[in-house]
Structures are given as structure tokens and as C-alpha cells.
Design a protein around this motif. Structure first.
Motif, mmCIF file in Angstrom:
data_model
loop_
_atom_site.group_PDB
_atom_site.id
_atom_site.type_symbol
_atom_site.label_atom_id
_atom_site.label_comp_id
_atom_site.label_asym_id
_atom_site.label_seq_id
_atom_site.Cartn_x
_atom_site.Cartn_y
_atom_site.Cartn_z
ATOM 1 N N ALA A 151 0.737 -0.814 0.144
ATOM 2 C CA ALA A 151 0.018 -0.093 0.325
ATOM 3 C C ALA A 151 0.914 1.421 0.279
ATOM 4 N N VAL A 152 0.386 2.347 -0.498
ATOM 5 C CA VAL A 152 1.388 3.785 -0.657
ATOM 6 C C VAL A 152 0.377 5.087 -0.623
ATOM 7 N N ASP A 153 0.623 6.039 -0.223
ATOM 8 C CA ASP A 153 0.258 7.279 -0.403
ATOM 9 C C ASP A 153 0.895 8.509 -0.483
ATOM 10 N N ALA A 154 0.412 9.020 -1.224
ATOM 11 C CA ALA A 154 1.835 9.455 -2.302
ATOM 12 C C ALA A 154 1.122 10.980 -0.420
ATOM 13 N N THR A 155 0.881 11.168 -0.113
ATOM 14 C CA THR A 155 1.390 12.336 0.585
ATOM 15 C C THR A 155 1.691 12.207 2.787
ATOM 16 N N THR A 156 0.138 11.831 2.674
ATOM 17 C CA THR A 156 0.581 10.697 4.338
ATOM 18 C C THR A 156 1.603 10.163 4.113
ATOM 19 N N ALA A 157 0.807 9.455 4.950
ATOM 20 C CA ALA A 157 0.978 7.942 5.352
ATOM 21 C C ALA A 157 0.033 6.608 5.509
ATOM 22 N N VAL A 158 0.287 5.558 4.792
ATOM 23 C CA VAL A 158 -0.545 4.519 5.142
ATOM 24 C C VAL A 158 -0.655 4.294 6.313
ATOM 25 N N THR A 159 -2.079 4.235 7.531
ATOM 26 C CA THR A 159 -2.052 4.266 8.793
ATOM 27 C C THR A 159 -2.820 2.522 8.967
ATOM 28 N N ASN A 160 -3.976 2.094 7.451
ATOM 29 C CA ASN A 160 -4.292 0.872 7.679
ATOM 30 C C ASN A 160 -4.621 0.317 6.273
#
Length: 464
Positions: free
Chosen positions: A241-250
Motif C-alpha cells: 500500500a502507498v500514499d502520495a502525501t501522508t502515510a498509510v495507517t491501516n
């Protein structure tokens, strides 16, 4: 008589450097001699002596007569004062106390705080900035707010971003709000507030609240098992999983058995009408220990991730795989078991698997049990080796022009099938045979060749 001009009675002031007023002695008076003042602090009933505060009524002399003034005794914020003036003429006639001047002194600025957005937060939406403000004495008059893009230091002016700092009017005082700006995902912002009270004490803005705006959802995918795969292992599902701005939490996953439309809920199979998502372990790289699969069934897996700003991914169609733990089977049909053969031109057989599995390959093992040797495709040796069949799968053949058999020797041929779920057949006993290609010989013992005989009861001979 005397009159206090400044301060006017009933006012609240944030500055009073000088008390001032006027006085006069009407004709046929002797003329003004002096004006004296009493300055009383209500909070502790104390009076100004010219150098300190005491609890007994005290007067101090003003400067001037017909126009008089007195300096600042050291006003203390959030206090109420009463000033009384008394004029004295040259004949020492003293005015009876006249009209008093009562005023409040407040030079303390109000304070304001920002409630929304929370400092150092990561948020996906912000339609309204809000906060509170308070003032101990005069009361809050208005609140202003400034909004800065920390990346380019531009300020929101109410309609656009510009390079000049703008302070915008909030709605409300002790509880205030202001509309949002045009936020850009991935940008960091700083919001500061500034309160002003009714006597124009202006707050010095604090550090404010910063936040990161992120309204782009993260994404996730399943890396194992592969889509449309068949497998026989009690696998651990894994993905990324990836997120462009913040961070993946779950990361959560959904597991559906397509044969009965039941969903795994972490402890059992649920008949819910919609996806049941359960927590995976990890974020950017995640895993989930799978439930017990049922052989021959197809399952659909979906994943969805959540980031720090609580953006939740919309799951895709996911991937499907089939669990198959049923072993394939194979048989040697030629040669037949326990046969005696003078020629073996080829070896053949069949292989089958239970649906949805299918046989993908077959191997054979050729053993000379008389010499404990194995055929390796070129010669007979002591190393056991399985050989790929030369053609076919469900009906298969092994042939090799170099393959030779030794007369009088016993052989065993075994087969082993493999399917597309990774299952390998448990090898059976196979078929055995003896090879014999030696032509037998015979000889006539009686009668003897070339003899002339008068009788012959039996013809005898030998064979080997």
C-alpha cells in the motif's frame, strides 16, 4: 469649582497618560490657588499619595489651576478608579467634592485560540476554521485570521492566494468562525488568529496551528496470491500500500468464497450481503494469515487502505484464486503389470485430476531391479532420476530410441503427475515386468540322426 475633563466618567481606557480638567473661582472670589485630586483604586480601597497607594483618603496637587493636569500614577489593568477634584482659592476656600469621574483601565490584550484545524493535524477536508477568544475586562470586539501556504508563503485574501499577508475578519467574537480557502492536496498551511478588544488592545498573534491537507486516497494491491492462480498451500495473503502525501495507517482485506458468497470475518464465514473487511498486519507491506481454505473452491480477495488524513481507498474488483489440495493420479498402461516381454517399444499411460485442477506434466522412473540401476535418458546408472514423458499429458507416452533392456532382468516403471495447483502425486508401486528376447533352442536325442532303426517307441529331445 472644578471639572474633570479626562477621563470621562464611565469609560474604559487602555491608556491614560494625564488626568486633566478646568477650575475657576467666580467673582467676587479671590482667585484660584490650586486644584487637588484624590485618586482611588476600587479593588483594594487605596488612594494615591504621589508615590504609593495607601488606605486613607489622600489628595495630591495637580499642576495648573484654571487648566490643570496630573500625570499617570501607574494604572493597573483590569482595575476601576474614581477621581475626585477639589479647587482651593487664594482665600483658602475649598470646594466641596463635586462630580466624580469613574473609569476602567484595561491595557491587556485579549487572547484567541484556534480549535479547528488541530495543530499538526493531517486532514482531508476543512470547510470552516473555528476558535474562541476572551478578554478579562473590556470584552472582545473582533477577531481576524491569517492563512498562509507554508510551501510558497502565499496568503489567502478571501478569494485568491497572494504574496501579501492578509488578515481576514472572522464571524463572532468569543466563539468565532471563518470560511476555508482553496486547499491544495499535499500542501501544508499555517493558520493564526488575532483578537482585539473594545478599547483596541490588540493581541500579538501566536505561532498558530499548522496542518497538512490531503484529500487523495491511498492505494493498495494484493501481491500474493496472483490473480487467477491455483494454489495448494495454506498461504499467507500479502500485498503493498502507498500514499502520495501522508502515510498509510491501516490496510483491510475482504475474503469471499464465491461458491456460497460467504465472507471471512476473522473467526468464521459470514453470510453478509456486502464485503466484510478485516485488519491486515502492516501498512506499506502487509500480510494476513489466511483461514482454512476448502479444496476446489474459488475465492475473491480485495484490499482497501486508509491514510493519516482518514482518506479511505475505494476497493477495486480485487483478485481471485482457486484453492486445490487434491492430488492428481497417473497410471502406467503399457507395459502391463507382471508381464513377460520380449520387446518394449514405448511406455504409455494416463493421468487425471479432480476439477478444478488439471494435470500439467507427467514424469516416469525406469528401474532395473535386477541390477539396481535407473535409466537417465542416455544410459543405465546408479542415480535415481525422474524423466519427463516425451508426449501427451492426460494420455502420455515415453519413448527413447536409446533405451535398451537386458534379457533376464526385472524392471519396474513408475509414473508421477503434477497439477496446476502445485500438487504432486504420491508415487504408487508402478508396474513390473521381465524382459526376455533370447530365442529358445531344441535338440532331438532319439532317434539319432542318420541311424536305421527297426522300432521307435518315443521321440525324445532337449530344449533350452
Amino acid at each position: 469649582t472644578s471639572v474633570i475633563s479626562t477621563p470621562a466618567t464611565g469609560v474604559t481606557l487602555n491608556s491614560l497618560p494625564t488626568i486633566s480638567g478646568i477650575a475657576g473661582d467666580p467673582l467676587p472670589g479671590s482667585g484660584m490657588s490650586l486644584v487637588k485630586l484624590s485618586i482611588k483604586k476600587i479593588a483594594d480601597t487605596s488612594y494615591w499619595t504621589g508615590s504609593t497607594w495607601v488606605t486613607t483618603l489622600t489628595y495630591v496637587n495637580a499642576t495648573g489651576t484654571t487648566n490643570w493636569n496630573y500625570g499617570n500614577p501607574g494604572w493597573v489593568s483590569a482595575n476601576t478608579y474614581i477621581i475626585n477634584s477639589r479647587a482651593v482659592d487664594i482665600a483658602n476656600n475649598e470646594e466641596s467634592p463635586g462630580i466624580l469621574s469613574t473609569f476602567n483601565f484595561d491595557n491587556t490584550a485579549p487572547s484567541s485560540i484556534i480549535l479547528t484545524p488541530v495543530n499538526s493535524s493531517q486532514i482531508k477536508s476543512l470547510s470552516l476554521i473555528s476558535g474562541t477568544a476572551s478578554d478579562a475586562t473590556a470584552g472582545v470586539s473582533f477577531v481576524k485570521v491569517t492563512i498562509m501556504n507554508r510551501g510558497n508563503t502565499n496568503y489567502w485574501n478571501g478569494s485568491a492566494w497572494a504574496g501579501v499577508e492578509s488578515w481576514l475578519d472572522a464571524t463572532g467574537t468569543t466563539d468565532w468562525t471563518i470560511g476555508s480557502a482553496n486547499w491544495s492536496s499535499g500542501s501544508s498551511y499555517l493558520v493564526r488568529s488575532r483578537g482585539t478588544d473594545t478599547v483596541n488592545n490588540e493581541e500579538a498573534p501566536g505561532t498558530g496551528n499548522s496542518f497538512l491537507f490531503d484529500n487523495i486516497t491511498p492505494s493498495s494491491n494484493i501481491t500474493y496470491p496472483a490473480n487467477d492462480a491455483k494454489t495448494n498451500s495454506a498461504l499467507t495473503i500479502s500485498g503493498a500500500a502507498v500514499d502520495a502525501t501522508t502515510a498509510v495507517t491501516n490496510v483491510k482485506i475482504s475474503i469471499r468464497n464465491t461458491s456460497n458468497d460467504k465472507y471471512w470475518d476473522g473467526s468464521g464465514w459470514d453470510t453478509s450481503a456486502s464485503d466484510v473487511f478485516i485488519d491486515a498486519s502492516g501498512t506499506n507491506s502487509w500480510t494476513y494469515t489466511s483461514p482454512s481454505w476448502q479444496s476446489g473452491k474459488t475465492y475473491v480477495l480485495k484490499s482497501k487502505s486508509t491514510d493519516n488524513a482518514v482518506n479511505i481507498e475505494t476497493p477495486t474488483a480485487g483478485i481471485s484464486f482457486t484453492y486445490d489440495s487434491t492430488l492428481p493420479t497417473s497410471y502406467v498402461t503399457v507395459p502391463t503389470n507382471n508381464s513377460l516381454l520380449k520387446a518394449v517399444a514405448l511406455i504409455s499411460g494416463t493421468a487425471v485430476d479432480v476439477s478444478p485442477g488439471s494435470v500439467t506434466s507427467v514424469k516416469v522412473l525406469l528401474q532395473n531391479t535386477s541390477q539396481t540401476k535407473y535409466w537417465d535418458g542416455d544410459t543405465w546408472g546408479t542415480t535415481l532420476g525422474w524423466l519427463n514423458v516425451t508426449s501427451g499429458i492426460t494420455t502420455w507416452v515415453y519413448s527413447n530410441g536409446s533405451l535398451s533392456w537386458t534379457a533376464g532382468n526385472n524392471y519396474i516403471i513408475q509414473s508421477k503427475a503434477y497439477d496446476d495447483g502445485g500438487n504432486t502425486e504420491s508415487v504408487g508401486v508402478g508396474v513390473s515386468f521381465m524382459f526376455d528376447n533370447i530365442v529358445p533352442t531344441t535338440a532331438i536325442v532319439s532317434p539319432v540322426n542318420g541311424n536305421t532303426i527297426t522300432s521307435l517307441a518315443n521321440i525324445t529331445g532337449t530344449s533350452i
